[in-house]
Design an enzyme around this catalytic site. Structure first.
Site, PDB file in Angstrom:
ATOM      1  N   GLY A 185       0.729  -1.227  -0.013  1.00 21.19           N
ATOM      2  CA  GLY A 185      -0.245   0.013  -0.205  1.00 21.19           C
ATOM      3  C   GLY A 185       1.025   1.375   0.185  1.00 21.19           C
ATOM      4  O   GLY A 185       2.129   1.259   0.556  1.00 21.19           O
ATOM      5  N   SER A 241      -0.582   9.375   0.299  1.00 20.18           N
ATOM      6  CA  SER A 241      -0.184  10.515   0.671  1.00 20.18           C
ATOM      7  C   SER A 241       0.667  10.285   2.201  1.00 20.18           C
ATOM      8  O   SER A 241       1.436  11.076   2.607  1.00 20.18           O
ATOM      9  CB  SER A 241      -1.139  11.502   1.118  1.00 20.18           C
ATOM     10  OG  SER A 241      -2.077  10.958   1.879  1.00 20.18           O
ATOM     11  N   GLY A 256       2.410   7.630   3.171  1.00 14.64           N
ATOM     12  CA  GLY A 256       3.659   6.876   3.160  1.00 14.64           C
ATOM     13  C   GLY A 256       3.585   5.652   2.592  1.00 14.64           C
ATOM     14  O   GLY A 256       2.711   5.603   1.427  1.00 14.64           O
ATOM     15  N   ASP A 291     -12.332   7.898   9.746  1.00  9.25           N
ATOM     16  CA  ASP A 291     -11.924   7.579   8.399  1.00  9.25           C
ATOM     17  C   ASP A 291     -12.334   6.193   8.119  1.00  9.25           C
ATOM     18  O   ASP A 291     -11.477   5.214   7.520  1.00  9.25           O
ATOM     19  CB  ASP A 291     -10.412   7.690   7.910  1.00  9.25           C
ATOM     20  CG  ASP A 291     -10.305   7.599   6.360  1.00  9.25           C
ATOM     21  OD1 ASP A 291     -11.176   7.858   5.658  1.00  9.25           O
ATOM     22  OD2 ASP A 291      -8.912   7.703   6.043  1.00  9.25           O
TER      23      ASP A 291
END
Length: 387
Positions: free
Chosen positions: A39, A42, A44, A157
């Site tokens: 993965g 933004s 990392g 999130d």
């Protein structure tokens, strides 16, 4: 994007780091071989690695550390211990190609899949996710939310990409606490959090005094997506998103708008009637699923069920039946399996809503609890604290 000194992808090269234990903070030596990038974004990069000491897989999430601030994700992950939250094994810091750059490396429990990928597997075959799997995954997500919300933490999130799965055993774990925050009443929060499609309407309205109820809205959106095979409220912008919500839930009343953001009370919205959810979903979706969904997707945040209340909903009664078995939908020849542990509640969890415990825990699971339900004295729930 440069994420600092790269973790070499070489399955034969052993990398050694001095790390700190995720729970105790004790210094320990970590040796691993890395295999692949799983993965990036933004935030990392995430690598899949093999830990030599425990002979097990793990994931290392590397993020650029802002020296002016303590990393909130690390602080929250260090205090979270729950069967449905990905475990922080260890953490360590490295410098980037530029010596001014410091990277935080979180060594995390490895899970082979996300609910996003699992859902896509069904969609590509023009199939729906089996309803028992929807129940199993949403229940475990709600259980993780009941735990973090009781600690004062809002994830902010919730989306299919942040829900990790072990599909073999039917286990779900919540991950990515990069946006998570301890919400304090009276302290403002940014409204530009949460990924589109899953953003609660109060966030679209720019509210800064929102509550943990934003995670419940997102959970409703994820549940709907698993049953539909695509997002319930797609939209390229906040306005688009609001239009999609209004198309199904109808125009919010002035009172409802006031509960989301009073500054919009005089705003004129097109008057649209709500659409019954039974028209949005196929006939195969049971009525109790639609009932639960309608109780999570409420405009007024305080009208939404809490995570603990949602877990008690009749939609999940099948999970409380000791005869329920999980069929392997990917391998129909495999024999059905027992459900994963769903009722191994800690004293902390049993203290969240003691009034719901009798409903939450089926009689067949009570002997395995660490306490006797009839004699249980709830422990004081202390909100999480981080400096």
């Amino acid at each position: 994007m440069n994420h600092g000194t790269k973790i070499p992808v070489d399955p034969f090269r052993i990398i050694k780091e001095t790390a700190r234990d995720g729970s105790t903070g004790e210094v320990k030596q970590l040796s691993y071989t890395s295999s692949k990038v799983v993965g990036s974004g933004s935030f990392g990069v995430v690598m899949q690695v093999h830990l030599i000491e425990s002979d097990s897989k793990a994931a290392i999430k590397r993020v650029l550390q802002d020296k002016r601030f303590k990393n909130r994700e690390l602080q929250i992950m260090r205090i979270m211990k729950h069967p449905n939250i990905v475990d922080l094994i260890a953490y360590y810091y490295t410098t980037g190609d530029n010596s001014d750059e410091v990277y935080l490396n979180l060594v995390l429990e490895f899970m082979p899949e996300t609910i996003y990928r699992a859902s896509r597997l069904y969609t590509r075959q023009k199939l729906s996710m089996p309803m028992l799997e929807v129940k199993l995954y949403i229940y475990q997500l709600l259980r993780s939310l009941a735990y973090i919300h009781a600690s004062g933490i809002c994830h902010r999130d919730i989306k299919p990409q942040n829900l990790l799965l072990d599909p073999e055993n039917g286990i779900l774990k919540l991950c990515d606490f990069g946006s998570a925050k301890i919400l304090v009443a009276g302290e403002p929060n940014v409204s530009y959090i949460c990924s589109r499609y899953y953003r609660a309407p109060e966030l679209i309205f720019g509210a800064t005094d929102y509550t943990h109820a934003i995670d419940i809205w997102s959970t409703g959106c994820v549940m709907a997506e698993l049953m539909l095979g695509h997002p319930l409220f797609p939209g390229e912008s906040g306005i688009d998103q609001l239009v999609e919500i209004i198309k199904i839930l109808g125009t919010p009343s002035r009172e409802q708008i006031k509960t989301m953001n009073p500054n919009y009370m005089e705003h004129r919205f097109p008057q649209i009637r709500p659409q019954p959810l039974s028209r949005v979903f196929s006939r195969s979706v049971p009525l109790d699923a639609l009932d639960l969904l309608s109780k999570m997707l409420q405009y007024t945040p305080t009208d939404r069920l809490t995570a603990a209340e949602a877990m008690c909903h009749p939609f999940f009664d099948e999970l409380r039946d000791p005869n329920t078995k999980l069929h392997n939908s990917r391998n129909p020849d495999a024999s059905p399996r027992h459900l994963p542990e769903l009722f191994n509640f800690s004293p902390f969890e049993l203290s969240i809503r003691p009034d719901l415990n009798q409903k939450l825990i089926p009689s067949h699971a009570r002997d395995a609890l660490p306490v006797k339900l009839d004699d249980f004295v709830p422990i004081p729930i202390h909100r999480a604290r981080i400096d």
